[in-house]
Design an enzyme around this catalytic site. Structure first.
Site, PDB file in Angstrom:
ATOM      1  CG  HIS A 136     -24.600 -10.538  62.585  1.00  0.00           C
ATOM      2  ND1 HIS A 136     -23.480 -11.558  61.753  1.00  0.00           N
ATOM      3  CD2 HIS A 136     -23.597  -9.601  61.943  1.00  0.00           C
ATOM      4  CE1 HIS A 136     -22.964 -10.542  60.796  1.00  0.00           C
ATOM      5  NE2 HIS A 136     -23.172  -9.617  61.154  1.00  0.00           N
ATOM      6  CD  GLU A 159     -26.310  -7.121  58.840  1.00  0.00           C
ATOM      7  OE1 GLU A 159     -25.412  -5.634  58.344  1.00  0.00           O
ATOM      8  OE2 GLU A 159     -25.555  -8.216  59.561  1.00  0.00           O
TER       9      GLU A 159
HETATM   10  C1  PEP Z   1     -21.338  -7.103  59.448  1.00  0.00           C
HETATM   11  O1  PEP Z   1     -20.674  -7.222  60.293  1.00  0.00           O
HETATM   12  O2  PEP Z   1     -22.875  -7.376  60.061  1.00  0.00           O
HETATM   13  C2  PEP Z   1     -21.931  -6.444  58.448  1.00  0.00           C
HETATM   14  C3  PEP Z   1     -22.649  -5.863  57.366  1.00  0.00           C
HETATM   15  O3  PEP Z   1     -20.029  -6.760  57.544  1.00  0.00           O
HETATM   16  P1  PEP Z   1     -19.413  -5.747  55.853  1.00  0.00           P
HETATM   17  O4  PEP Z   1     -19.660  -4.505  56.609  1.00  0.00           O
HETATM   18  O5  PEP Z   1     -18.324  -6.171  56.346  1.00  0.00           O
HETATM   19  O6  PEP Z   1     -20.044  -5.953  55.286  1.00  0.00           O
END
Ligand code: PEP
Length: 234
Positions: free
Chosen positions: A91, A160
């Protein structure tokens, strides 16, 4: 069938996690929802939860040991106690705030892979890389696969972008489609998108080709919001 994962990060107590999970579990049962739901509470809230088969509780992190002299860390004996067999690895908050290197991330990956864990493996570029263009972005993501077995059968990959996480600014739909198309050429693992997914964009995001689901932080922390998001993925 879609995958919807909630990352609590450093939110929710043991008590509120318990209430949240029991409530979501009842909702999935009552509404006969078949999507795969994952919840990642903080380590102090892990427990033996009695859930429907499509609700899985995982850990946000663990060290690549069973146990031992690693102050502040948990190992897999602590996860075994609660039959937790799912882990988030890579992450961006662990990479960029907790300074986890690719070496550390890959050691974790390989340790938990050897134990047969389901691994949600996160990749994504920071803003300065995104601003350099697509090939720089893809090159950056490629480096985040160093030491990672992309053919591991119990892996889910989450794209992400760092600049989209917790900012309220999600990645453009075309950009998500472009990156996911590239990722789908590298791996047959299910692909999630994460980064400011919320009620007003979930329907558009979940329907992008090669998007098998979403990983959500902020918008998933209130159970009623999370339920609405799940309903929008049916
Ligand atoms: C995450 O923590 O993986 C994330 C996508 O956070 P958010 O939805 O707050 O952007």
């Amino acid at each position: 069938m879609k995958i919807i994962a909630s990352n609590f990060k450093t939110n929710h107590t043991r008590q509120s996690t318990n209430e949240f999970i029991n409530d979501i579990n009842k909702f999935l049962k009552d509404e006969n929802i078949k999507n795969d739901i994952y919840i990642f509470p903080p380590s102090t809230a892990l427990d033996n939860f009695d859930t429907v088969s499509n609700l899985c509780i995982g850990t946000q992190n663990a060290f690549y040991v069973k146990d031992g002299p690693y102050t502040g860390e948990i190992g897999h004996s602590h996860l075994d106690e609660f039959d937790i067999k799912t882990i988030l690895i890579g992450h961006s908050e662990r990479r960029h705030i907790l300074d986890e290197t690719q070496k550390t991330v890959s050691l974790k990956f390989n340790y938990f892979k050897a134990l047969g864990y389901k691994i949600i493996y996160c990749v994504g570029e920071p803003l300065d890389i995104k601003n350099q263009g697509l090939s720089q972005t893809l090159g950056y993501i490629q480096e985040q696969f160093d030491g990672i077995d992309l053919s591991y059968k119990d892996m889910i990959v989450a794209y992400e972008p760092v600049w989209a996480i917790g900012t309220g600014v999600s990645c453009g739909l075309d950009d998500i489609a472009t990156i996911h198309k590239k990722l789908a050429k590298k791996t047959t693992a299910p692909l999630l998108y994460g980064g400011s997914v919320k009620l007003d964009n979930i329907k558009d995001i979940i329907n992008i080709p090669n998007v098998d689901g979403v990983l959500i932080g902020t918008a998933s922390w209130h159970k009623d919001d999370f339920k609405k998001i799940i309903e929008n993925c049916i």
